[in-house]
Scaffold this active site. Sequence first.
Site, PDB file in Angstrom:
ATOM      1  N   CYS A  51     -56.139 -54.019 -77.542  1.00  0.00           N
ATOM      2  CA  CYS A  51     -57.537 -53.879 -77.188  1.00  0.00           C
ATOM      3  C   CYS A  51     -58.373 -53.950 -78.356  1.00  0.00           C
ATOM      4  CB  CYS A  51     -57.588 -52.278 -76.296  1.00  0.00           C
ATOM      5  SG  CYS A  51     -59.349 -51.748 -76.414  1.00  0.00           S
TER       6      CYS A  51
ATOM      7  N   CYS B  93     -97.135 -33.650 -67.557  1.00  0.00           N
ATOM      8  CA  CYS B  93     -95.756 -34.165 -67.560  1.00  0.00           C
ATOM      9  C   CYS B  93     -95.224 -34.016 -66.159  1.00  0.00           C
ATOM     10  CB  CYS B  93     -94.987 -33.955 -68.473  1.00  0.00           C
ATOM     11  SG  CYS B  93     -93.151 -34.196 -68.236  1.00  0.00           S
TER      12      CYS B  93
ATOM     13  N   GLY C 286     -89.741 -49.173 -74.676  1.00  0.00           N
ATOM     14  CA  GLY C 286     -89.762 -49.261 -73.225  1.00  0.00           C
ATOM     15  C   GLY C 286     -89.870 -48.024 -72.544  1.00  0.00           C
ATOM     16  N   ALA C 287     -90.214 -46.810 -73.293  1.00  0.00           N
ATOM     17  CA  ALA C 287     -90.248 -45.568 -72.290  1.00  0.00           C
ATOM     18  C   ALA C 287     -91.694 -45.462 -72.252  1.00  0.00           C
ATOM     19  CB  ALA C 287     -89.761 -44.301 -73.669  1.00  0.00           C
TER      20      ALA C 287
ATOM     21  N   HIS D 259     -62.648 -51.045 -73.165  1.00  0.00           N
ATOM     22  CA  HIS D 259     -62.777 -49.957 -73.607  1.00  0.00           C
ATOM     23  C   HIS D 259     -64.330 -49.390 -73.766  1.00  0.00           C
ATOM     24  CE1 HIS D 259     -60.813 -47.452 -77.275  1.00  0.00           C
ATOM     25  NE2 HIS D 259     -62.066 -46.842 -77.261  1.00  0.00           N
TER      26      HIS D 259
ATOM     27  N   HIS E 263     -85.520 -38.131 -71.039  1.00  0.00           N
ATOM     28  CA  HIS E 263     -84.640 -38.773 -69.757  1.00  0.00           C
ATOM     29  C   HIS E 263     -83.974 -40.036 -69.966  1.00  0.00           C
ATOM     30  CE1 HIS E 263     -88.366 -41.388 -70.028  1.00  0.00           C
ATOM     31  NE2 HIS E 263     -87.799 -42.092 -68.959  1.00  0.00           N
TER      32      HIS E 263
HETATM   33 ZN   LIG Z   1     -91.980 -32.452 -69.616  1.00  0.00          ZN
HETATM   34 ZN   LIG Z   2     -59.094 -49.543 -76.312  1.00  0.00          ZN
END
Ligand SMILES: [Zn+2]
Ligand SMILES: [Zn+2]
Length: 346
Positions: free
Chosen positions: A205, A51, A168-169, A303, A175
Amino acid sequence: MTPSDTPEQSEFRQDALSGRWVVLAPERAKRPLGLSNVKPHVRVNVERAVCPFCPGSEAETPPEVYAAPGPASTPWQVRVFPNKFPAVRPIAPDTHGLTQRFDMRLLPGFGVHEVVIEGRAHETEPTALPDDVYTRVLIAYRERIKTLGADRRLDYVSVFKNVGAEAGASMAHLHSQLIASPFVPNDVREELAGAEREHKFSGWCAYCRMLVGTGGRKPPRFVAESSGFLVICPFAPRFAYEMWVLPKEHASHYETITDSQALDLARLLKRVLTALDAAAGMPAFNYFLHTAPLRTPPMPHYHWHLEITPRTARAAGYEFGTGVFINTVMPEKAAAELRAAVPAGL
Ligand SMILES: [Zn+2]
Ligand SMILES: [Zn+2]
Ligand SMILES: [Zn+2]
C-alpha cells in the site's frame, strides 16, 4: 555571484498516485508584490449578522438528520442538517438517468449536501474546540458516511472543511460539510487507480509505505504523530505547508474509525493546526477526507487520509490552465518548520 544570489533550484515533482505534477519554486517567494491585496489574507472572521448556527436558532436551519447529544442535559453538541443552499439535492433522479452524447454527459443534480455544526459555542478556531466536541464531529462524519452508504444511488461521500473566507467559508461558526454524489470524483478515482497500480507492482500500500522511515528514523517530511495517526508533508504538495494525516494501521474506509481513534485524531489535528497557524501565519485553509467509495470491500491498496491544504498562495493562470500548482515552499522545509511548532502531545 555571491552565494545569496545563487538561484534556488526549482523542481518538478509528481505525486505518483494521482499523477499530479507540481513545481516547487522557492525563488518565486522573493518576487516583488506590486499590487495591494496580492497576498492571501490572514484569516479573519468578522460576522455580518446573527449566527444561525448558534443554539436557539435551530428553527432557522433545516431539520437535523443527525445530532450528538452533549453531557448531562445538553440537547446537542454536534448537529448535522441539509445545507439550506445546496449544490445538489436528494431529488428522485431523472428516470432517464445519465444523458450521454458525443461531447457531453448530463446527470440531474442529485445528491446530498449537509452541514455539520461543530459545537454549541460560537467558536471560530478549530484549535479551540474541546477534545470531546471535536471527537463527536469526527464520529458524525463516520455515521453520516455509513447512513448515506445505504442509498445505492450514491457512490461517494466527500467530507470537507473550509476555514476562513479565502478558503470558501461563508459562516464563521465552526462547521464542516459533506457532499454525497452519484459518482466517484476524479481526484479520488485517480488516487484509487494509482494506488491499485502500485500495489500490483510492489505488493505495498503506497500510503503505508509513506509512514515508514529508514534506519529507525521517522518517515520523510514527518510533522507529528499520535498513538494511531501520523502527519507528513507530502512529496509533491500543491500548497505551502500542505499536510496529510494518515492512520498508522492500514484502513481503506474512514467508516471503520473507532470512538477512541476519533479522540486520538481530534487531539492530533488540534496540534498540527496549531503548528500551521504558527508556521504559516494563520492562513485560511481547507481540509478534506479521501476515503474508499461507498459499499466497496476493504482494499489492501487504498488507505484513507485527510489532506490539509492551506491557502498560502492564490491559484492563477498556470494552475487553472494545467492543474500544475506552483508552490514556493519545499515540503522538507515546511515539515521542519511545522515540526518545530507542534505543541507536545498528551
Ligand atoms: Zn454561532
Ligand atoms: Zn495502507
Ligand atoms: Zn488524497
